[in-house]
Design a protein around this motif. Structure first.
Motif, PDB file in Angstrom:
ATOM      1  N   SER A 207     101.559  58.400  39.850  1.00  0.00           N
ATOM      2  CA  SER A 207     100.724  58.178  41.335  1.00  0.00           C
ATOM      3  C   SER A 207     100.162  56.802  40.942  1.00  0.00           C
ATOM      4  O   SER A 207      99.840  56.144  41.969  1.00  0.00           O
ATOM      5  N   TRP A 208      99.285  57.222  39.519  1.00  0.00           N
ATOM      6  CA  TRP A 208      98.866  55.730  38.972  1.00  0.00           C
ATOM      7  C   TRP A 208      99.615  54.516  39.233  1.00  0.00           C
ATOM      8  O   TRP A 208      98.814  53.708  39.243  1.00  0.00           O
ATOM      9  N   LYS A 209     100.312  54.636  38.678  1.00  0.00           N
ATOM     10  CA  LYS A 209     101.492  53.859  37.943  1.00  0.00           C
ATOM     11  C   LYS A 209     101.948  53.501  39.641  1.00  0.00           C
ATOM     12  O   LYS A 209     101.764  52.205  40.306  1.00  0.00           O
ATOM     13  N   MET A 210     101.807  53.492  40.893  1.00  0.00           N
ATOM     14  CA  MET A 210     101.855  53.352  41.834  1.00  0.00           C
ATOM     15  C   MET A 210     100.788  52.473  42.883  1.00  0.00           C
ATOM     16  O   MET A 210     101.020  52.100  43.179  1.00  0.00           O
ATOM     17  N   ILE A 211      99.513  52.924  42.162  1.00  0.00           N
ATOM     18  CA  ILE A 211      98.062  52.383  43.301  1.00  0.00           C
ATOM     19  C   ILE A 211      98.342  51.786  42.369  1.00  0.00           C
ATOM     20  O   ILE A 211      96.890  50.944  42.647  1.00  0.00           O
ATOM     21  N   GLY A 212      98.426  51.611  41.211  1.00  0.00           N
ATOM     22  CA  GLY A 212      97.739  50.538  40.301  1.00  0.00           C
ATOM     23  C   GLY A 212      96.455  50.816  38.890  1.00  0.00           C
ATOM     24  O   GLY A 212      95.341  50.692  39.085  1.00  0.00           O
ATOM     25  N   PHE A 213      95.922  52.625  39.570  1.00  0.00           N
ATOM     26  CA  PHE A 213      94.953  52.955  38.398  1.00  0.00           C
ATOM     27  C   PHE A 213      95.478  52.737  37.153  1.00  0.00           C
ATOM     28  O   PHE A 213      96.448  53.689  36.660  1.00  0.00           O
ATOM     29  N   PRO A 214      94.179  52.979  36.361  1.00  0.00           N
ATOM     30  CA  PRO A 214      94.532  53.024  34.988  1.00  0.00           C
ATOM     31  C   PRO A 214      94.329  53.805  34.008  1.00  0.00           C
ATOM     32  O   PRO A 214      94.317  53.931  32.648  1.00  0.00           O
ATOM     33  N   GLY A 215      94.372  55.185  34.884  1.00  0.00           N
ATOM     34  CA  GLY A 215      94.071  56.351  34.262  1.00  0.00           C
ATOM     35  C   GLY A 215      92.197  56.554  33.195  1.00  0.00           C
ATOM     36  O   GLY A 215      91.359  55.600  33.970  1.00  0.00           O
ATOM     37  N   ALA A 216      92.451  56.945  32.385  1.00  0.00           N
ATOM     38  CA  ALA A 216      91.466  57.951  31.574  1.00  0.00           C
ATOM     39  C   ALA A 216      90.902  56.858  30.645  1.00  0.00           C
ATOM     40  O   ALA A 216      91.143  57.339  29.730  1.00  0.00           O
ATOM     41  N   ARG A 217      90.515  55.532  30.673  1.00  0.00           N
ATOM     42  CA  ARG A 217      89.705  54.695  30.131  1.00  0.00           C
ATOM     43  C   ARG A 217      88.321  55.022  30.196  1.00  0.00           C
ATOM     44  O   ARG A 217      87.459  55.297  30.424  1.00  0.00           O
ATOM     45  N   TYR A 218      88.785  55.128  28.294  1.00  0.00           N
ATOM     46  CA  TYR A 218      86.846  55.206  28.371  1.00  0.00           C
ATOM     47  C   TYR A 218      85.791  54.007  28.385  1.00  0.00           C
ATOM     48  O   TYR A 218      84.690  54.186  29.126  1.00  0.00           O
ATOM     49  N   ASP A 219      86.010  52.560  28.379  1.00  0.00           N
ATOM     50  CA  ASP A 219      85.391  51.161  28.350  1.00  0.00           C
ATOM     51  C   ASP A 219      86.585  49.808  29.243  1.00  0.00           C
ATOM     52  O   ASP A 219      87.309  50.359  28.539  1.00  0.00           O
ATOM     53  N   TYR A 220      85.103  49.917  30.458  1.00  0.00           N
ATOM     54  CA  TYR A 220      85.705  48.580  31.294  1.00  0.00           C
ATOM     55  C   TYR A 220      85.220  47.775  31.094  1.00  0.00           C
ATOM     56  O   TYR A 220      85.756  47.198  31.767  1.00  0.00           O
ATOM     57  N   ARG A 221      84.839  47.221  30.023  1.00  0.00           N
ATOM     58  CA  ARG A 221      83.271  46.391  29.605  1.00  0.00           C
ATOM     59  C   ARG A 221      84.156  44.940  29.394  1.00  0.00           C
ATOM     60  O   ARG A 221      84.197  44.252  30.177  1.00  0.00           O
ATOM     61  N   ASP A 222      85.504  44.704  29.116  1.00  0.00           N
ATOM     62  CA  ASP A 222      86.259  43.703  28.757  1.00  0.00           C
ATOM     63  C   ASP A 222      86.904  43.151  29.857  1.00  0.00           C
ATOM     64  O   ASP A 222      87.274  41.939  30.218  1.00  0.00           O
ATOM     65  N   TYR A 223      86.870  43.886  31.068  1.00  0.00           N
ATOM     66  CA  TYR A 223      87.528  43.441  32.485  1.00  0.00           C
ATOM     67  C   TYR A 223      86.197  43.275  33.272  1.00  0.00           C
ATOM     68  O   TYR A 223      87.199  42.763  34.888  1.00  0.00           O
ATOM     69  N   ILE A 224      85.686  43.997  33.495  1.00  0.00           N
ATOM     70  CA  ILE A 224      84.086  43.232  34.525  1.00  0.00           C
ATOM     71  C   ILE A 224      84.147  42.192  35.276  1.00  0.00           C
ATOM     72  O   ILE A 224      83.843  42.015  36.294  1.00  0.00           O
ATOM     73  N   ALA A 225      84.621  41.050  34.704  1.00  0.00           N
ATOM     74  CA  ALA A 225      84.044  40.260  34.970  1.00  0.00           C
ATOM     75  C   ALA A 225      85.288  39.228  35.445  1.00  0.00           C
ATOM     76  O   ALA A 225      85.518  37.797  35.520  1.00  0.00           O
ATOM     77  N   MET A 226      86.357  40.282  35.310  1.00  0.00           N
ATOM     78  CA  MET A 226      87.653  39.582  35.844  1.00  0.00           C
ATOM     79  C   MET A 226      88.162  39.829  36.994  1.00  0.00           C
ATOM     80  O   MET A 226      88.777  40.892  37.436  1.00  0.00           O
ATOM     81  N   HIS A 227      87.933  39.412  38.296  1.00  0.00           N
ATOM     82  CA  HIS A 227      87.548  39.271  39.481  1.00  0.00           C
ATOM     83  C   HIS A 227      88.975  38.646  40.157  1.00  0.00           C
ATOM     84  O   HIS A 227      89.466  37.856  40.013  1.00  0.00           O
ATOM     85  N   ASN A 228      89.694  39.937  40.793  1.00  0.00           N
ATOM     86  CA  ASN A 228      90.710  39.071  41.627  1.00  0.00           C
ATOM     87  C   ASN A 228      91.610  38.774  41.083  1.00  0.00           C
ATOM     88  O   ASN A 228      92.448  38.194  40.824  1.00  0.00           O
ATOM     89  N   GLN A 229      92.155  39.700  40.409  1.00  0.00           N
ATOM     90  CA  GLN A 229      93.174  39.731  38.553  1.00  0.00           C
ATOM     91  C   GLN A 229      93.848  40.418  38.669  1.00  0.00           C
ATOM     92  O   GLN A 229      93.685  41.758  38.959  1.00  0.00           O
ATOM     93  N   LYS A 230      95.207  40.780  38.375  1.00  0.00           N
ATOM     94  CA  LYS A 230      96.025  42.031  38.189  1.00  0.00           C
ATOM     95  C   LYS A 230      96.515  42.346  36.403  1.00  0.00           C
ATOM     96  O   LYS A 230      96.384  41.367  36.066  1.00  0.00           O
ATOM     97  N   LEU A 231      95.553  43.539  36.193  1.00  0.00           N
ATOM     98  CA  LEU A 231      95.208  43.460  35.164  1.00  0.00           C
ATOM     99  C   LEU A 231      96.278  43.871  34.359  1.00  0.00           C
ATOM    100  O   LEU A 231      97.405  43.528  33.235  1.00  0.00           O
ATOM    101  N   ASN A 232      97.270  44.412  35.073  1.00  0.00           N
ATOM    102  CA  ASN A 232      98.225  45.091  34.395  1.00  0.00           C
ATOM    103  C   ASN A 232      97.981  46.318  33.281  1.00  0.00           C
ATOM    104  O   ASN A 232      98.921  46.316  32.287  1.00  0.00           O
ATOM    105  N   LEU A 233      97.154  47.339  33.806  1.00  0.00           N
ATOM    106  CA  LEU A 233      96.088  48.121  32.741  1.00  0.00           C
ATOM    107  C   LEU A 233      97.748  49.258  32.735  1.00  0.00           C
ATOM    108  O   LEU A 233      98.107  49.995  34.036  1.00  0.00           O
TER     109      LEU A 233
END
Length: 248
Positions: A207-233
């Protein structure tokens, strides 16, 4: 010496948030260490039961067959994902019922019990274990009387009709309100489909893969400024198994 910070740490807050996805069952295993992320340890007294624990922990084989048929009908397989059965929703429900969620041991369950208003919602004295045991038995008895076969043996169209009747309360089950039973199974099926795989459902993080949810990641600081981009995590589970990483 540097004084230790008081209150919840970021790591403690993360652990607390993740565990609210589903009520934990009795601990039989600890989560493994994920490469590149901090180790996650469940509470000693309430760690989640590993999804690979063999066998049914609460359901009988006959009950499990009926619940698997229900979750498969509630979430049928399509071009977006596997079915609720294949995703392990019945396993999730089984593990929850075997744990503290099953008897509502953390909730106030003393009377008086009266029908609640809509905002008050469910006020039943029945705990989840009783709801499933009575509901499955009542459903099986009803289907045998009407169709001379259990729910799991009905064709898809009849299953849909049966579940619709339960949802609307247009049938009567022995021992339990039909709408109460339906809502209980529906809620738990959705929880099992989207919860962390450590609890038994959402197998292969489908289900996470289906909706694009990256799961239980500890830190998202590297992605905060990446607006409107597909991260493919690739989704990450608390379970931390190398098998998940291979499949991801």
């Amino acid at each position: 010496m540097t004084e230790k910070p008081k209150g919840l740490t970021r790591r403690q807050l993360l652990v607390s948030s993740v565990t609210t996805l589903a009520a934990g069952a009795a601990a039989t295993a600890q989560a493994a260490t994920l490469t590149g992320t901090p180790k996650w340890l469940p509470f000693d007294h309430n760690g989640p039961m590993h999804y690979d624990t063999p066998g049914w922990q609460f359901f009988t084989a006959e009950e499990a067959q009926e619940i698997e048929a229900i979750v498969e009908q509630l979430i049928p397989a399509d071009d977006l994902s596997v079915s609720g059965k294949e995703a392990g929703c019945a396993v999730f429900i089984d593990r929850q019922l075997a744990g503290e969620y099953g008897d509502f041991s953390r909730l106030y369950m003393q009377g008086p019990f009266t029908p609640g208003t809509e905002p008050q919602a469910d006020q039943s004295p029945l705990v989840p274990r009783e709801r499933y045991r009575l509901g499955i038995a009542g459903l099986s008895k009803y289907c045998q009387a009407q169709f001379q076969k259990p729910f799991s043996a009905l064709p898809a169209e009849q299953r849909d009709k049966m579940l619709t009747d339960l949802e609307h309360g247009t049938v009567e089950l022995e021992g339990i309100d039909a709408k109460l039973f339906f809502q209980q199974v529906l809620d738990n099926t959705m929880e099992g489909f989207f919860a962390d795989p450590i609890y038994g459902g959402n197998r292969d993080m489908v289900s996470w893969k289906m909706i694009g949810f990256p799961g239980a990641r500890y830190d998202y600081r590297d992605y905060i400024a990446m607006h409107n981009q597909k991260l493919n995590l690739t989704p990450i589970s608390i379970i931390g198994s190398s098998a998940w990483n291979r499949k991801g």
